[in-house]
Design an enzyme around this catalytic site. Structure first.
Site, mmCIF file in Angstrom:
data_model
loop_
_atom_site.group_PDB
_atom_site.id
_atom_site.type_symbol
_atom_site.label_atom_id
_atom_site.label_comp_id
_atom_site.label_asym_id
_atom_site.label_seq_id
_atom_site.Cartn_x
_atom_site.Cartn_y
_atom_site.Cartn_z
ATOM 1 N N CYS A 54 25.302 -6.860 28.671
ATOM 2 C CA CYS A 54 24.896 -6.805 27.272
ATOM 3 C C CYS A 54 23.411 -7.082 27.166
ATOM 4 C CB CYS A 54 25.628 -7.869 26.449
ATOM 5 S SG CYS A 54 27.393 -7.574 26.263
ATOM 6 N N ARG A 79 22.279 -5.883 19.161
ATOM 7 C CA ARG A 79 22.621 -5.949 20.575
ATOM 8 C C ARG A 79 23.335 -4.704 21.046
ATOM 9 N NH1 ARG A 79 27.444 -9.034 20.924
ATOM 10 N NH2 ARG A 79 27.048 -9.313 23.167
ATOM 11 N N ASN A 83 27.620 -12.228 27.855
ATOM 12 C CA ASN A 83 28.259 -12.713 29.076
ATOM 13 C C ASN A 83 27.302 -13.535 29.922
ATOM 14 O OD1 ASN A 83 30.982 -12.193 29.283
ATOM 15 N ND2 ASN A 83 30.681 -10.052 29.877
#
Lengths: 325, 325, 325, 325
Positions: free
Chosen positions: D2, D16, D80
């Site tokens: 990400c 994002r 993450n």
């Protein structure tokens, strides 16, 4: 594979790393002026010629030079050019020079790169091997004097002569590709890098030497070309013989091949078998080997250059360690 | 800056490049067992201790070691760690060892990294300078024996001891950052690269040594760490003393700093002032300098190790060239 | 500058990013079969020819195509090749095609790359500009059908036709240099990297996607070629029209130029003005623009292809945002 | 994995890329002010709080936000952080907030990063999973308002709050490592590179965009961080809503994951499932998906923010292509 380089202080220096997995048995070899050179496809003989010194494998009584310098300061080194080198059949209207005869042919007759260009213009580089046991080496050449360097490449489409402003040569790809690739590194610098990324961010030069981040460190021929070019173009030293020779070997060290870093498919390692540095003005051939870091020096002018017999000094492979106490 | 490395064949070898723009005047120095070490903030004195050999600047009669090895084979090198090193005020409950006393403190008493770990656990590294003229050096250390290496870093948040499976140390950033960064290079190989890009495209290994493309070639401390790690982890040689020492110097050569490639803001160049290789089992200290490529060797065991007086051999800077003819 | 690419699922897709600092005023343009093409130095006229669709600047009534596809599925895109492109004076024995006439000449007559090769073999690409106000564009071309791609480059030494197994073209350097450079990236992979650095060290794949570390991320034409090649050769999707078109635009996205990342010497920024994707089998021209991410589609077969009049759809620059609530 | 980023023109934008191999079923979700938030280990309930909008997986009636913005312009995205994230058992003296409760806890109560810092200082992030079926996500967070950004990382040694001057976050390694690594790229520039390699050599800027050569182009989290940082810090656009939103999506595009370029060990590909851009001042949540490039917009203020019921808009996955003719 190999890297050749030039360096100019007060005198002019020329040398190379020879990188390979084994040695043929190399000797620093002086060819005096009256050693007769016969050529396979040429009527002309060189019975009187410039003397030369360099590293050679002696086949019979013939000096197969890897690199050499003549008494006028003209220098040539042959480097592997596998897959791209192509030699021709002899043709009537040209000087037919066998690939292995190139160094004697040019160094025997030319006092400068300019003169070498003229001979090359009339030359056809032929595919006649030295012998059945010594097949054609696929090579290209760095030819230099203290004013200029050129790269000579014999390919399928003929002989190419390129100005070589870097004074460095490695191996594949062809020289125009090598020179082009340098453009991608123009921003590299020996100095501290400047922040061009963003004025709003706080960057830190956490180490000296960060200006050349991006310089490749592997042993491929393209990476060695870029790294040797950067080191050579930025190299500096005093003008004395000791300082110049010292600095020259450091240029070659930047592209040295360490045992273990280049594993061949036959399970052997390619290493820098020897490094050479020749003072082209004074005819002094310096060299080191992988295991003998001490510099050895052979002086061309200490021999009788009017002789007709090769002078041979087998390479000293064994380390000479100075015991202090 | 600097690079330290280890190498194990039959014997264990430990050494370093010292990279800087000038030399303080270095001497290979043997400290025999009865040379008395006093410590600034410790009552304990080391009047009898392990003998050690290494490179030092001698201030008065005190050996300020850059790197040294004791007679048990424990090895330490201090390397610049500018901006990150932080030393403390003395505290009551710890062994307060001044930064410059670390090498004598550990090498005088410890026969192994394991024993050094124990002393370090009780130690507080203090900010007491050797003298006004010799302020605190900002350092971190590689501590090695033939079975393991650790990195010792004194930072604002205290002393850190890291396992160092690579056996290599350079400078900034802190060691966990250096180790982490290695992950980005795991696919590099001394062998011929394989095509993972696309099975439908014809790729050509146009040069030997292409498996390590991506290896950084500049002189920043992070790049030197990665390059020295790659060279050291893949290095191989015979087990003899000559072969081992030769190969060790080649590992260091891969991160040598050539004059011209690292320009400082004061206009000077940082170069590799000396490279050292100590046989930690036999107490032989080998070194070369920038201008003296021949290896010199100093034998600890050739001296009277029961003495109380330093044995000093000023470094030989001048090139020793072997004249062949 | 620009990037062109191909993609084959069930149908064949061809398109490009056009990167520049301003737009001439582009229109998706369909040239029907009976629109008459006259050529500056050719007697032959194309009064009946294959219909074509693509992006063009219309000068007067003439479609200056940047990229186009004909009804047989032959595709051409012209991309900047500044400093290397060289066009010739007209010569008697060749088909003298002006640089700006190339796309109509080939797409009007050829049903395949094979047929295009034949026309190119008889062609001389001339230096006749469209008008004084529209001087010669320095271009090279990607020419593709569903079975093969070629690169066409007109340089000082003549016309070069190169097989293009990648189906990608950007800008400088000449195509053989671009292809050669790919060799240096053969070990890059979409998969998790393997440890070839050292079996003795514990490496960690701390992130997905580490197999392609080393892939260049900048906007230079060499880096875009390598990155687009990697993305295209590894791209995969379903075969449906929606999935194929979606994936094609993602290939182009990997080399998109964001405003701010490529600053020109005139203070302007080069950006990806439009991205196109043409279904070469069905004659559907899809595009997006920098500010209009929604895909627009123009169908060649929805127009009267027997007409003699250009059909023009000015590009939709304004964002169309779907308001949900 | 990400990438999250911020962008400031007249308004403040936050968004994002969510990169993964499958979607849980995401919905743009507005949590109005009176939707009651209960916390697993806290007595305090948030029955009246700031409204928020973002992308969430709705488990039961609970919004598990991936990223969200509240009506005061405070923004959070979770990314993450596998292998490094570590959560704690509840402790008595702290606000025990479960990992999945972090976004409601902070966005419900804080109008700024400054206020969030205060809550974080009293917070213990606990290891209580939402349910057996939804185990703990290993995350770290970008928390931003229009004046500053911070990175929040919960690791074994506790909670870390780092100033984030870049306004970009990806995944591993921990944030100080990411920031440190940027130093190695400080010389990269959107402008034409200057020759610092050697004044004696003729270099050629053969392409636009060469100033950023060295920027990494792969999809690893470190490379995405560097590339997104470069794109974001150099991004520029007009101040209008359309121009700002357009430019924001282009920043995210620079680190988009194309299908095929990131192959997982389970044989699946990680791709950019959605990209979001929230106008933090106006509460407008824009997004695109891998196959639906058209921007969709959800307006927080078009809903009844005094309600106690979630407002949910399932993500539009299907491409909306504008047919021109």
């Amino acid at each position: 594979m190999c890297t050749a380089a030039t360096y100019l202080t007060g005198d002019f220096y020329f040398g190379r790393n020879l990188d390979y997995e084994f040695s043929y048995g190399d000797e620093v070899t002086i060819t005096p002026r009256n050693y007769p050179f016969h050529f396979r496809s040429l009527e002309k003989e060189l019975t009187a010629h410039y003397a030369m010194i360099g590293m050679a494998y002696i086949a019979g009584d013939y000096p197969l030079y890897y690199d050499a310098v003549n008494e006028k300061g003209l220098c040539i080194a042959g480097l592997n050019f596998v897959g791209n080198a192509a030699y021709q059949e002899p043709v009537p209207e040209k000087d037919n020079v066998a690939q292995f005869e190139l160094i004697p042919w040019l160094l025997g007759q030319c006092a400068s790169v300019k003169e070498a260009r003229e001979l090359i213009a009339r030359m056809n580089l032929t595919n006649i091997p030295f012998s059945e046991k010594l097949p054609l080496a696929q090579l290209h050449w760095l030819i230099s004097d203290r004013t200029e360097s050129i790269t000579l490449e014999a390919m399928k489409d003929g002989l190419h002569v390129y100005d070589n402003p870097v004074g460095v040569l490695t191996n594949n790809p062809p020289f125009p590709y090598q020179m082009f690739q340098l453009n991608n590194y123009m921003q590299l610098s020996p100095a501290t890098p400047e922040n061009h990324f963003s004025k709003e961010l706080p960057f830190k030069t956490y180490s000296r030497g960060m200006g050349a981040i991006g310089l490749p460190g592997d042993l491929s021929s393209q990476s060695r070309f870029i790294r040797a070019a950067f080191t050579k173009m930025n190299a500096c030293s005093g003008d004395s013989e000791e300082e110049s020779v010292s600095q020259f070997f450091h240029i070659l060290t930047s592209v040295e091949q360490q045992r273990g870093c280049c594993l061949l498919e036959n399970g052997k390692y390619e290493i820098t078998l020897y490094s050479s540095c020749c003072n082209a003005d004074k005819g002094i051939y310096y060299y080191t080997t992988y295991d003998n870091r001490q510099i050895s020096a052979v002086y061309m002018n200490h021999e009788d250059l009017e002789s007709s017999t090769l002078v041979r000094y087998p390479i000293i492979q064994k380390a000479s360690i100075h015991t202090v106490n």
